[in-house]
Design an enzyme around this catalytic site. Structure first.
Site, PDB file in Angstrom:
ATOM      1  N   CYS A 148      34.776  38.464  50.983  1.00 56.71           N
ATOM      2  CA  CYS A 148      33.627  39.227  50.495  1.00 56.71           C
ATOM      3  C   CYS A 148      32.996  40.087  51.587  1.00 56.71           C
ATOM      4  O   CYS A 148      32.747  41.285  51.382  1.00 56.71           O
ATOM      5  CB  CYS A 148      32.602  38.288  49.867  1.00 56.71           C
ATOM      6  SG  CYS A 148      32.128  36.883  50.904  1.00 56.71           S
ATOM      7  N   TYR A 149      32.747  39.497  52.746  1.00 55.07           N
ATOM      8  CA  TYR A 149      32.173  40.280  53.847  1.00 55.07           C
ATOM      9  C   TYR A 149      33.094  41.436  54.258  1.00 55.07           C
ATOM     10  O   TYR A 149      32.626  42.570  54.417  1.00 55.07           O
ATOM     11  CB  TYR A 149      31.899  39.389  55.053  1.00 55.07           C
ATOM     12  CG  TYR A 149      30.665  38.533  54.966  1.00 55.07           C
ATOM     13  CD1 TYR A 149      29.407  39.072  54.689  1.00 55.07           C
ATOM     14  CD2 TYR A 149      30.736  37.159  55.217  1.00 55.07           C
ATOM     15  CE1 TYR A 149      28.269  38.282  54.645  1.00 55.07           C
ATOM     16  CE2 TYR A 149      29.605  36.347  55.172  1.00 55.07           C
ATOM     17  CZ  TYR A 149      28.370  36.915  54.883  1.00 55.07           C
ATOM     18  OH  TYR A 149      27.240  36.122  54.842  1.00 55.07           O
TER      19      TYR A 149
END
Length: 336
Positions: A148-149
């Protein structure tokens, strides 16, 4: 067309999101859900699905899955995913892996995670960031779904790589809702810890740091040093990334973003700073950027469980089967 699909690992948040996405998909048909927990059916595991779908929770049986399915999503922890991926790929099943098992080079994976038991497929896996890797995704049987990051960071930073001053580091300030930590309760995600609180964790040494650096080098062809610092914020879902960098020359950052993403239906270039609430519940990545002479600020926001995991996995699966990439991807935010 009816493509039969299974999910191995439905007990977590990303597994639940995959179930919800596949239930309304026009081409993928969810025929099997698998988990190690002892639950009678999917609704007993996820009560929100009561009277919505009836699917029994099964123990993993690769032979059964191979006979039933053409596609399997692995929503499992690292190390466990590679055990199943290898066997499924040997049986010509397409796999989208949501763990970290195929995202990194062997050296970096074993440095940050554990020993890798499927080195052959690690070399073949395609990094599933569609805006930068569509052609390769459409030809592979194994997609490494990005973290996600890294998703939010790469989509924000990659349009600017040719303008960056390599003599200066890139600073990435990242903030994520608690669902990004997973379902397992730990001290930092306990209500009394996170409520009305905000704190950094694993600064500079977070496992997503090498993923960001490797993809910047591979896709963006830059060797620049990045300093990545994630923070936990008292929200259920959503994340916001702020990137600070130094430019070689003055630019119009909004114009660059508009040109790069003009044909991307799920990238929205904003005219002012992005907000988490506008993307939660969707596949969108919202991006804004501003420059002051040679100082560059970029900010992006995604739903960490969707664009940062499950809906991106679905977009990758669509491409793997030659479908419209946008098929079944959520567009309506949970706002207000």
């Amino acid at each position: 067309m009816n493509i039969k699909t299974s999910i191995i690992g439905v007990s977590g948040y990303t597994g639940l999101e995959l179930v919800k996405l596949l239930l309304t998909h026009s081409t993928f048909t969810l025929v099997g859900v698998y988990a190690s927990e002892n639950h009678q059916d999917i609704a007993s595991l996820h009560p929100s699905l009561k009277n919505v779908v009836k699917l029994p929770i099964q123990e993993v049986n690769i032979e059964k899955i191979a006979k039933e399915c053409e596609l399997v999503f692995l929503a499992l922890p690292h190390q466990k995913a590679m055990e199943y991926a290898k066997v499924l790929l040997d049986k010509n099943i397409k796999v989208v892996d949501l763990s970290a098992d195929y995202r990194l080079s062997l050296e970096k994976y074993e440095q940050y995670y554990c020993s890798h038991s499927d080195k052959e497929n690690l070399q073949k896996a395609v990094y599933g960031l569609p805006e930068y890797n569509r052609a390769n995704i459409s030809k592979t049987n194994l997609v490494a779904n990005p973290g996600c990051y890294p998703t939010a960071t790469l989509l924000a930073l990659l349009p600017f790589v040719e303008y960056l001053d390599n003599a200066h580091s890139v600073y990435i300030d990242a903030k994520s809702g608690v669902s990004g930590a997973g379902k397992k309760l730990v001290q930092t995600s306990h209500f009394v810890t996170i409520n009305e609180n905000l704190f950094a964790y694993s600064p500079i040494s977070h496992r997503h740091s090498p993923e960001i650096n490797e993809q910047l080098k591979k896709i963006g062809k830059i060797q620049q040093k990045t300093l990545f610092v994630p923070h936990l914020i008292p929200l259920t879902r959503g994340m916001l990334i702020s990137v600070y960098a130094r430019l070689k020359e003055q630019i119009d950052p909004i114009d660059i973003l508009l040109k790069r993403y003009k044909s991307e239906p799920f990238i929205r270039v904003r005219e002012n700073c992005v907000q988490i609430k506008n993307v939660v519940g969707t596949h969108f990545c919202d991006i804004y950027a501003k420059a002051d002479e040679k100082d560059l600020f970029i900010t992006s926001s995604i739903d960490n469980l969707l664009r940062g995991a499950s809906s991106q996995a679905l977009a990758n699966a669509n491409l793997m089967f030659g479908l419209d990439e946008c098929l079944g991807l959520p567009q309506i935010a949970y706002a207000p």
